[in-house]
Design an enzyme around this catalytic site. Sequence first.
Site, PDB file in Angstrom:
ATOM      1  N   LYS A   1      -3.605  -4.649  -7.918  1.00 42.83           N
ATOM      2  CA  LYS A   1      -2.372  -4.244  -7.233  1.00 42.83           C
ATOM      3  C   LYS A   1      -2.778  -3.533  -5.941  1.00 42.83           C
ATOM      4  O   LYS A   1      -3.354  -2.445  -5.990  1.00 42.83           O
ATOM      5  CB  LYS A   1      -1.551  -3.295  -8.113  1.00 42.83           C
ATOM      6  CG  LYS A   1      -0.933  -3.948  -9.339  1.00 42.83           C
ATOM      7  CD  LYS A   1      -0.237  -2.904 -10.201  1.00 42.83           C
ATOM      8  CE  LYS A   1       0.544  -3.546 -11.343  1.00 42.83           C
ATOM      9  NZ  LYS A   1       1.100  -2.516 -12.275  1.00 42.83           N
TER      10      LYS A   1
ATOM     11  N   ASP B   1       2.082  -7.365 -21.551  1.00 41.42           N
ATOM     12  CA  ASP B   1       1.747  -6.093 -20.895  1.00 41.42           C
ATOM     13  C   ASP B   1       2.382  -5.010 -21.749  1.00 41.42           C
ATOM     14  O   ASP B   1       3.596  -4.829 -21.738  1.00 41.42           O
ATOM     15  CB  ASP B   1       2.287  -6.043 -19.466  1.00 41.42           C
ATOM     16  CG  ASP B   1       2.042  -4.682 -18.804  1.00 41.42           C
ATOM     17  OD1 ASP B   1       1.342  -3.836 -19.403  1.00 41.42           O
ATOM     18  OD2 ASP B   1       2.558  -4.463 -17.690  1.00 41.42           O
TER      19      ASP B   1
ATOM     20  N   GLU C   1      12.152  -6.951 -13.031  1.00 47.04           N
ATOM     21  CA  GLU C   1      11.302  -8.061 -12.611  1.00 47.04           C
ATOM     22  C   GLU C   1      11.931  -9.421 -12.892  1.00 47.04           C
ATOM     23  O   GLU C   1      11.270 -10.450 -12.821  1.00 47.04           O
ATOM     24  CB  GLU C   1       9.929  -7.948 -13.277  1.00 47.04           C
ATOM     25  CG  GLU C   1       9.216  -6.670 -12.844  1.00 47.04           C
ATOM     26  CD  GLU C   1       7.812  -6.536 -13.393  1.00 47.04           C
ATOM     27  OE1 GLU C   1       7.382  -7.424 -14.154  1.00 47.04           O
ATOM     28  OE2 GLU C   1       7.147  -5.546 -13.051  1.00 47.04           O
TER      29      GLU C   1
END
Length: 422
Positions: free
Chosen positions: A336, A241, A204
Amino acid sequence: MHIHKIQAREILDSRGNPTIEADVILTTGIIGRASVPSGASTGSREACELRDNDPKRYAGKGVQKAVKHVNNEINQALQGLSVEDQENLDRILCQLDNTENKSHLGANAILATSLACARARALSLNQPLYMTLNQGDMMTMPVPMMNILNGGAHADNNVDIQEFMIMPIGAPDFPVALQMGTEIFHVLKSVLKKQGLNTAVGDEGGFAPNIQSNRQALDLLSEAIEKAGFRLGEDIVFALDVAASELFNEGFYHMYSENQKFDSHQLIEYYANLISSYPIVSIEDGLDEKDWSGWKQLTTHLGNKVQLVGDDLFVTNPKILREGIAQGVANAILIKVNQIGTLSETRQAIKLAYDNGYRCVMSHRSGETEDTFIADLAVASGCGQIKTGSLCRTDRTAKYNQLLRINELASLPYAGKNILKR
């Protein structure tokens, strides 16, 4: 606004794995296009991503079956229908699949079609996508949750927590928020280099060094924020997270880099200690997706202090979210689109969350494409927060750049510190 033809193709995602892209071609010649992402750390109850499982091709990860489903059954079922009625299109797609988890046609085939229909509608109306997606919610520019230090399933290192994120809540507007995050990202690189740590990036776009503990990761971020000239806790706050399902094994949560293991209660205390030491305002997937009794404890102990986001826990599924609301589990949901598989069901999850006082965080996946749909959806839904990675890799910055364009078009308020209101 009627559909003439739908066609799909196999393309590559940001990890070099195949994914699906669909074109919805209207009778006017307008083409709405959408591609779908893929996750690495996934919830067990996510909608089914259909892969070919042919070991001779793309190591079994091809999506030609999903492409064929779009070109054949889906194309035939939707031809002649209007893209004006998104719910009707999505209902037909779900009925055509006729499985609980979209395993027949594949959630990837269904989602690519669903989103492409929405984009075709926006193009037909000659309006920006965020405007046509808005259903009356107060639109805001979201606070970016910038994942600039990666661990877990998103990186090839020894860090347990999957994402260490910075949130520029003190910025006056989105462009300045993006600037602040970018400056911190570059300062962090020099901080890591100075300490002899690796500056390679993960899936990411965040740095993925081998470090000794989760606290060291937060200390590195704190140093970078200070050196970049910003105030920790005022201009910038932290979000985590944990992706705890990835750490859960035989009844315990294993922090391998710290050589520790915890039961649910001990892990909650671990988080409480972190929160008392650092300005952490959000913890995502703090416990295993099946540890609902632990989640209840977590929500009771920390729910009035921080945002507790369910990702693997809820998988953007309205039915599962309804269970969580009834049991008092978490206080926010990660959104999502590919976890549930249609735009309409995604909207249902968002509305259900809002109606019950849960926050929503729009999110990318670790395997992304250049598609920027979620940037528009974040603004349209007024969710106020977006996760779309770090400040490098075009698959991540594409979403930030789209948000800059939207900010230029619309005079919308920046969510900023409003996200902290409980």
